[in-house]
Design an enzyme around this catalytic site. Structure first.
Site, PDB file in Angstrom:
ATOM      1  N   SER A 178      -2.722  -1.525   6.593  1.00 27.51           N
ATOM      2  CA  SER A 178      -2.513  -0.097   6.369  1.00 27.51           C
ATOM      3  C   SER A 178      -3.752   0.746   6.639  1.00 27.51           C
ATOM      4  O   SER A 178      -4.279   0.737   7.732  1.00 27.51           O
ATOM      5  CB  SER A 178      -1.994   0.112   4.947  1.00 27.51           C
ATOM      6  OG  SER A 178      -1.569   1.427   4.783  1.00 27.51           O
ATOM      7  N   HIS A 179      -4.252   1.428   5.631  1.00 27.63           N
ATOM      8  CA  HIS A 179      -5.346   2.381   5.808  1.00 27.63           C
ATOM      9  C   HIS A 179      -6.712   1.731   5.572  1.00 27.63           C
ATOM     10  O   HIS A 179      -7.722   2.420   5.587  1.00 27.63           O
ATOM     11  CB  HIS A 179      -5.150   3.546   4.849  1.00 27.63           C
ATOM     12  CG  HIS A 179      -4.870   3.075   3.458  1.00 27.63           C
ATOM     13  ND1 HIS A 179      -3.631   2.578   3.096  1.00 27.63           N
ATOM     14  CD2 HIS A 179      -5.649   2.953   2.377  1.00 27.63           C
ATOM     15  CE1 HIS A 179      -3.671   2.190   1.839  1.00 27.63           C
ATOM     16  NE2 HIS A 179      -4.883   2.403   1.363  1.00 27.63           N
ATOM     17  N   ASP A 211      -2.160   7.189   9.101  1.00 29.75           N
ATOM     18  CA  ASP A 211      -3.103   6.119   8.780  1.00 29.75           C
ATOM     19  C   ASP A 211      -3.038   4.954   9.773  1.00 29.75           C
ATOM     20  O   ASP A 211      -2.346   5.030  10.798  1.00 29.75           O
ATOM     21  CB  ASP A 211      -2.874   5.624   7.343  1.00 29.75           C
ATOM     22  CG  ASP A 211      -1.599   4.818   7.213  1.00 29.75           C
ATOM     23  OD1 ASP A 211      -0.636   5.116   7.950  1.00 29.75           O
ATOM     24  OD2 ASP A 211      -1.555   3.895   6.378  1.00 29.75           O
ATOM     25  N   ASP A 220      -1.512   2.107  10.108  1.00 28.21           N
ATOM     26  CA  ASP A 220      -0.231   1.568  10.587  1.00 28.21           C
ATOM     27  C   ASP A 220       0.860   2.629  10.703  1.00 28.21           C
ATOM     28  O   ASP A 220       2.015   2.293  10.963  1.00 28.21           O
ATOM     29  CB  ASP A 220       0.237   0.421   9.683  1.00 28.21           C
ATOM     30  CG  ASP A 220       0.521   0.877   8.269  1.00 28.21           C
ATOM     31  OD1 ASP A 220      -0.152   1.818   7.803  1.00 28.21           O
ATOM     32  OD2 ASP A 220       1.422   0.310   7.625  1.00 28.21           O
ATOM     33  N   ASP A 251       2.239   4.883   8.491  1.00 26.61           N
ATOM     34  CA  ASP A 251       3.246   5.241   7.491  1.00 26.61           C
ATOM     35  C   ASP A 251       2.823   6.370   6.554  1.00 26.61           C
ATOM     36  O   ASP A 251       3.656   6.972   5.888  1.00 26.61           O
ATOM     37  CB  ASP A 251       3.739   4.006   6.707  1.00 26.61           C
ATOM     38  CG  ASP A 251       2.632   3.248   6.015  1.00 26.61           C
ATOM     39  OD1 ASP A 251       1.461   3.655   6.134  1.00 26.61           O
ATOM     40  OD2 ASP A 251       2.952   2.238   5.358  1.00 26.61           O
ATOM     41  N   ARG A 252       1.519   6.668   6.491  1.00 25.15           N
ATOM     42  CA  ARG A 252       1.086   7.776   5.628  1.00 25.15           C
ATOM     43  C   ARG A 252       0.866   9.038   6.449  1.00 25.15           C
ATOM     44  O   ARG A 252       0.723   8.969   7.669  1.00 25.15           O
ATOM     45  CB  ARG A 252      -0.224   7.422   4.919  1.00 25.15           C
ATOM     46  CG  ARG A 252      -0.081   6.294   3.925  1.00 25.15           C
ATOM     47  CD  ARG A 252      -1.341   6.137   3.099  1.00 25.15           C
ATOM     48  NE  ARG A 252      -1.158   5.094   2.095  1.00 25.15           N
ATOM     49  CZ  ARG A 252      -1.929   4.910   1.044  1.00 25.15           C
ATOM     50  NH1 ARG A 252      -2.958   5.706   0.841  1.00 25.15           N
ATOM     51  NH2 ARG A 252      -1.683   3.952   0.177  1.00 25.15           N
ATOM     52  N   LYS A 291       7.907   4.246   4.660  1.00 27.72           N
ATOM     53  CA  LYS A 291       7.456   5.623   4.771  1.00 27.72           C
ATOM     54  C   LYS A 291       7.034   5.843   6.217  1.00 27.72           C
ATOM     55  O   LYS A 291       6.754   4.886   6.936  1.00 27.72           O
ATOM     56  CB  LYS A 291       6.350   5.910   3.783  1.00 27.72           C
ATOM     57  CG  LYS A 291       5.171   4.973   3.814  1.00 27.72           C
ATOM     58  CD  LYS A 291       4.338   5.128   2.541  1.00 27.72           C
ATOM     59  CE  LYS A 291       3.225   4.107   2.485  1.00 27.72           C
ATOM     60  NZ  LYS A 291       3.032   3.550   1.155  1.00 27.72           N
TER      61      LYS A 291
HETATM   62  C1  G1P Z   1      -1.037   2.525  -3.723  1.00 29.65           C
HETATM   63  C2  G1P Z   1      -0.325   3.831  -3.927  1.00 29.65           C
HETATM   64  C3  G1P Z   1       1.176   3.637  -3.825  1.00 29.65           C
HETATM   65  C4  G1P Z   1       1.526   2.987  -2.478  1.00 29.65           C
HETATM   66  C5  G1P Z   1       0.717   1.707  -2.307  1.00 29.65           C
HETATM   67  C6  G1P Z   1       0.933   1.083  -0.937  1.00 29.65           C
HETATM   68  O1  G1P Z   1      -0.658   1.606  -4.733  1.00 29.65           O
HETATM   69  O2  G1P Z   1      -0.655   4.406  -5.183  1.00 29.65           O
HETATM   70  O3  G1P Z   1       1.809   4.879  -3.966  1.00 29.65           O
HETATM   71  O4  G1P Z   1       2.890   2.690  -2.418  1.00 29.65           O
HETATM   72  O5  G1P Z   1      -0.684   1.989  -2.461  1.00 29.65           O
HETATM   73  O6  G1P Z   1       0.576   1.956   0.107  1.00 29.65           O
HETATM   74  P1  G1P Z   1      -1.541   1.328  -6.061  1.00 29.65           P
HETATM   75  O7  G1P Z   1      -2.920   0.928  -5.585  1.00 29.65           O
HETATM   76  O8  G1P Z   1      -1.601   2.621  -6.813  1.00 29.65           O
HETATM   77  O9  G1P Z   1      -0.818   0.256  -6.815  1.00 29.65           O
HETATM   78 ZN    ZN Z   2      -0.138   2.506   5.821  1.00 29.77          ZN
END
Ligand code: G1P
Ligand code: ZN
Length: 543
Positions: free
Chosen positions: A113-114, A277, A279, A281-282, A376
């Site tokens: 992801s990010h 981000d 991948d 999705d954000r 997302k």
């Molecule tokens: C965090 C975000 C949550 C998101 C997840 C994956 O999780 O708060 O909304 O779905 O990353 O991207 P957390 O670290 O709070 O458990």
């Molecule tokens: Zn992501």
């Protein structure tokens, strides 16, 4: 072609989280590490013989290596076909779309992801099921159990697939189709949104900047925003995926997109700024002189979705994660549609989307999406915003202010305390939970506590229950304090404190967010004793 069975030894400490298995690249580079995990996934599934598996990732370092291994293991285990994005590229929402569109058995999404990439960065592998969404817990639990006892995996001795060439190749008895990663996704976006109206918007001189952050959305954004929607070349910046994200941190927030924020705050800057981000999705949405919080963005997109062809008949319902502000709830109330509050994590939206109970979902952490896929989707949010701007012929700031004037405003912030000692963080939460029963009805800083609990979610579709999902303290005026520990941190514990205050407003006066929330910040501190317990004088990150 003979299938080789390679003996291997299991390793522990690799419970896949909600986003799959995420580790540093050197961990994935250990002998048999990828192989063990991929074989453990296949060992936990049934009935895939002859079926299709989708594979793609965000292009980060090690993506290509892991993909070649996964293709051989898929062939040796009896999959009939693998569909893989050209160059190994598929954004997470695009992978979800390909799985759904071609009725694949499931897919492997390779991403962290990010998180930063590169030889010392992060890598990840996630399994998605046939609806295009992340595997439910019963599958990830089975995979985890399998990784602890696995003693062999199956593979083939074959040359690497040419990931650069679109078309069909074979590996053993399995077909591998290298597909254009953008085409199907772009076609879906064209179905959902009024491309003609957006083209007219760009033709009228409207200017935007989209930061792909050297990550996966570059090719998607170049094709859709510049080629199909006619935005001038240069609208998309940092649009070539780089294995190390150009040594950057592909997280679209006000820290890593500060330059864009500053540009949008100037009079001669563009009208609209957005980013996605690693991948894809954000999303980050900034209008001229107006940053839109993800919670407000969810509410605004839901309220205006009917302006896009894909949602012209209205939306069935909205879902938001519990810590996300209640701004969307007011939209659902006005529209007379279902509203659902779920635990943190996208996977909780899957059942509601599959059952047709909700159409639009979102989280305060910059994820928004709809029933078009089961992830997302960053570019989707950007395109829906563009569609709304094109139809309403107003700027972002005016639209946001009108929204507040009709629904009221939810001032909102999140304070993160990162790398806190796990024992201290757990004790803080336990003690706080113990104090909750005595809080109801009390008046704190002039605010009456309406409820205080540890959130339990009852899934209305499958009847399952998820408890201890975060402490909520709600006040009679609609304000809220939420505290929970992150499920995605890698070092120690991350304490997240979410603060929200509701205010009926004419939309014109604009308080500083931290100032507006100061009384609630004080209440959270006095209830949880964060400073004294953690020794921190301030949060590590404020969003
Ligand atoms: C965090 C975000 C949550 C998101 C997840 C994956 O999780 O708060 O909304 O779905 O990353 O991207 P957390 O670290 O709070 O458990
Ligand atoms: Zn992501």
């Amino acid at each position: 072609m003979t299938i080789k069975t390679i003996n291997t030894t299991p390793y522990t400490d690799q419970k896949p989280g909600t986003s799959g298995l995420r580790k540093r690249v050197p961990v994935f580079q250990q002998a048999n590490y990828v192989e063990n995990f991929v074989q453990s996934i296949f060992d936990s599934l049934e009935g895939f013989a002859g079926k299709t598996l989708v594979i793609g990732g965000d292009g980060r370092f090690f993506n290509d290596v892991a993909i070649q291994k996964a293709i051989r293991i898929a062939a040796a285990n009896g999959f009939g076909k693998v569909m893989v994005g050209q160059g190994g590229i598929l954004s997470t929402p695009a992978a979800s779309n390909v799985i759904r569109k071609y009725k694949a058995f499931g897919g492997l999404v390779l991403s962290a992801s990010h998180n930063p990439g590169g030889p010392e960065g992060d890598f990840g592998i996630k399994y998605n099921v046939g609806n295009g969404g992340p595997a439910p817990e019963k599958i990830t639990d089975a995979v985890f159990a399998r990784t602890k006892v696995i003693d062999s995996y199956k593979t083939l001795d074959t040359a690497d697939i040419d990931l650069g060439t679109i078309g069909t190749q074979t590996v053993g008895d399995m077909t591998v189709e290298v597909i254009d990663p953008v085409k199907d996704y772009a076609a879906l976006m064209e179905e959902l949104f009024d491309f003609e109206a957006i083209r007219a918007l760009f033709a009228s001189g409207f200017r935007m900047t989209f930061d792909a952050m050297h990550a996966v959305t570059g090719p998607y954004a170049h094709t859709i925003i510049e080629d199909m929607l006619g935005a001038p070349k240069g609208t998309v910046i940092n649009g070539t995926p780089s294995p190390s994200f150009n040594d950057g941190h592909p997280d679209p927030n006000l820290v890593y997109c500060k330059d864009m924020y500053d540009l949008l705050m100037t009079e001669d800057g563009p009208d609209f700024g957005a980013a996605s981000d690693g991948d894809g999705d954000r999303n980050l949405i900034i209008g001229k002189n107006r940053f839109v919080t993800p919670s407000d963005s969810l509410a605004l997109l839901a309220a205006n979705a009917h302006l896009a062809p894909g949602y012209k008949d209205g939306i069935a319902g909205i879902a938001r994660s519990m810590p996300t502000s209640a701004a969307a709830d007011r939209v659902a109330e006005k529209l007379g549609i279902e509203m659902h509050e779920t635990p943190t994590g996208w996977k909780f939206f899957g059942n509601l989307l599959d059952a047709g109970r909700v159409t639009i979902c979102g989280e305060e952490s910059a994820g928004t999406g709809s029933n078009h896929v089961r992830e997302k989707d960053g570019l989707w949010a950007v395109l829906l915003w563009l569609n709304i701007l094109a139809v309403r012929k107003q700027g972002v700031d005016a639209i946001v202010r009108e929204h507040w004037a009709s629904y009221g405003r939810n001032y909102y912030t999140r304070h993160d305390y990162e790398e806190v000692d796990s024992a201290i963080a757990n004790a803080l939460m336990t003690d706080l939970r113990g104090r909750l029963p005595a809080l109801a009805g009390q008046v704190l800083e002039g605010l009456e506590v309406a409820y205080a609990d540890d959130f339990t979610y009852h899934d209305p579709v499958d009847g399952s229950t998820s408890s201890m999902q975060g402490v909520r303290i709600g006040f009679a005026d609609g304000s809220r304090i939420v505290l929970r520990l992150s499920g995605t941190g890698t070092v120690g514990a991350t304490l997240r404190v979410y603060l929200e205050r509701y205010e009926p407003t004419d939309g014109q006066h604009d308080l500083d967010t931290q100032h507006a929330l100061a009384p609630l910040i004080g209440i959270a501190e006095s209830l949880a004793g964060i400073k004294a317990r953690t020794g921190r004088t301030e949060p590590s990150v404020i969003t």
